[in-house]
Design an enzyme around this catalytic site. Sequence first.
Site, PDB file in Angstrom:
ATOM      1  N   LYS A 156       0.838  -1.200   0.000  1.00 23.73           N
ATOM      2  CA  LYS A 156       0.000   0.000   0.000  1.00 23.73           C
ATOM      3  C   LYS A 156       0.876   1.254   0.000  1.00 23.73           C
ATOM      4  O   LYS A 156       1.897   1.288   0.699  1.00 23.73           O
ATOM      5  CB  LYS A 156      -0.920  -0.028   1.237  1.00 23.73           C
ATOM      6  N   SER A 176      -9.967   1.827   2.423  1.00 26.25           N
ATOM      7  CA  SER A 176      -9.047   2.571   1.605  1.00 26.25           C
ATOM      8  C   SER A 176      -8.000   1.706   0.886  1.00 26.25           C
ATOM      9  O   SER A 176      -7.384   2.180  -0.069  1.00 26.25           O
ATOM     10  CB  SER A 176      -8.306   3.601   2.455  1.00 26.25           C
ATOM     11  N   SER A 197     -10.481  -0.351   6.641  1.00 28.20           N
ATOM     12  CA  SER A 197      -9.811  -0.195   5.344  1.00 28.20           C
ATOM     13  C   SER A 197      -9.098  -1.428   4.824  1.00 28.20           C
ATOM     14  O   SER A 197      -8.612  -1.422   3.689  1.00 28.20           O
ATOM     15  CB  SER A 197      -8.809   0.958   5.407  1.00 28.20           C
TER      16      SER A 197
END
Lengths: 494, 95
Positions: free
Chosen positions: A78, A158, A182
Amino acid sequence: MSALTDLTIAGARAALEKRECSARELAEAHIAAAEAARHLNAFVAETFDLALGQADASDKRLAAGEGGLLEGMPLAIKDLYCTKGVHSAACSHILDGFKPPYESTVTANLWREGAVMLGKANMDEFAMGSANVTSYYGNVINPWQREGDNKPLVPGGSSGGSAAAVAARIALAATGTDTGGSIRQPAAFCGLVGLKPTYGRCSRWGIIAFASSLDQAGPLTRSVEDAALMLQVMASYDAKDSTSVDVPVPDYAAALSGEVKGLRVGVPAEYRLDGMPEEIEALWRQGIDWYRDAGAEIVDISLPHTKYSLPTYYIVAPAECSSNLARYDGVRYGLREEDSDLTQMYERTRAKGFGAEVQRRIMIGTYVLSAGYYDAYYLKAQKLRTLIARDFQQAWEKVDVVLTPTAPSAAFAIGEKMDDPIAMYLNDVFTVPASMAGLPGISVPAGLSAEGLPLGLQLIGQPFDEARMLNAARFMEIAADFTARPAGASGGAA
Amino acid sequence: MAIDKATVLRIAKLARIEVADEATDGLADELNAIMAWVEQLSEVDTEGVEPMTSVVDITPPLRSDTVEAVAPRDDILANAPNAEDGFFVVPKVVE
């Protein structure tokens, strides 16, 4: 080559061990898959040359019998994780060009055990979002599609790029971060296993901060065993994170018997929401039946402050974000909008560098922390947080794990729920309570919606009891036998 | 309590975010909607409840007060939009 991208981590480790493939072949297969699936926009920075170099080093270590736990495993990281000398921008315009001179503790742990980085995964800007539609680098497309409808769907957020990459078979696994859901919500939307560990289990050092009392690193994988293997390496005590907790990291994979006889599974009445889709409710009932039929004890419990978790979160998280994001001022890194006046330079830089959702949350956070409102909002929210955590503490006297849906719907189309921030926030209604209480949670793909989209069920565990939670998840994985695959997994030609 | 245009401008100033005048009405509406939604917390009696300061039950650890190596200065400055002679450069702040 397609077989290599279909492997789990456990399967790929076995293949490397038996010399059925090399780490370089494994990396090349994933790079080819990533190139074919660029339309998903899962990566914001591709690091293919780095991956091939790491894979060659892995092959040397494997040949010498020195392979680590994740030797040669191609991962998506990420964009919130600082990776030394590599694009790390939290998918925000304000971090344009930032290349950290250091490595996050979690990624350092992964490289130490031989993992390979394919690229930095797209995400909502500063991890603020539930649909991966706030990224400066554009939306991520979910490889899953509704039956008979090719409208692009969101991957959740997210950690949307991480989830899309793993679901589309362009990474074996990915790192995500979870502040209010997320990891778990995108895992549910993309048919994956998503694990948020106990707060303090993984170091936050070098992970770009959003809401520091909630942020936690964790993996997105295609199996529960892979989640256990990833957590094994990601988790560590780290003196550089003052909220890191110094407890031993158990052998998580060794705990996966799938045996749940006698396990006490809590079912909280308050998670039965008005207007919840019948198919979500039916899946939840199905999950309860699986455990009951296997000899687990189903216990009805009450978590009375559940309905206050989300509004509490939307005071605490923006408050912490307004403080954490004060550092982006155009001086030390990233974007700067020049002005002859220092304050004007700050204000213009931040207006240009932050997207609308991030600005909204900074403003809310600034407001609830401002003189005259602190007690009414922030202090009140901190007290609510005590009550939410107490609900769970009382539940742990009666149950070992809690079973709930992960999200109130399947993946929705890009463009839906975009006009009303609160409608978007409601995506996290089932995941935020565990975050508020610092508890581990895991989403396991458990079935398909009427439209053919994956749906997840969530298990919430006791603090630092990931091993038992993972074993309960392993049982559900066997019971659900989720074998559906996304139509869009094979790239642009699909 | 409703957030009016003046409050939006005050918050924006505190947050150091430039807000165009024509954007303030829209922002006020959005912030009011969110604050009205979180207002439901006021129905919970929190008399005598301790505010949570740490979600994990640990004593904050102490470390020894020693100088440790961090990234070299020039590595840090390499990310600066404007650096000169080993310093970050900002607009003039003193007369």
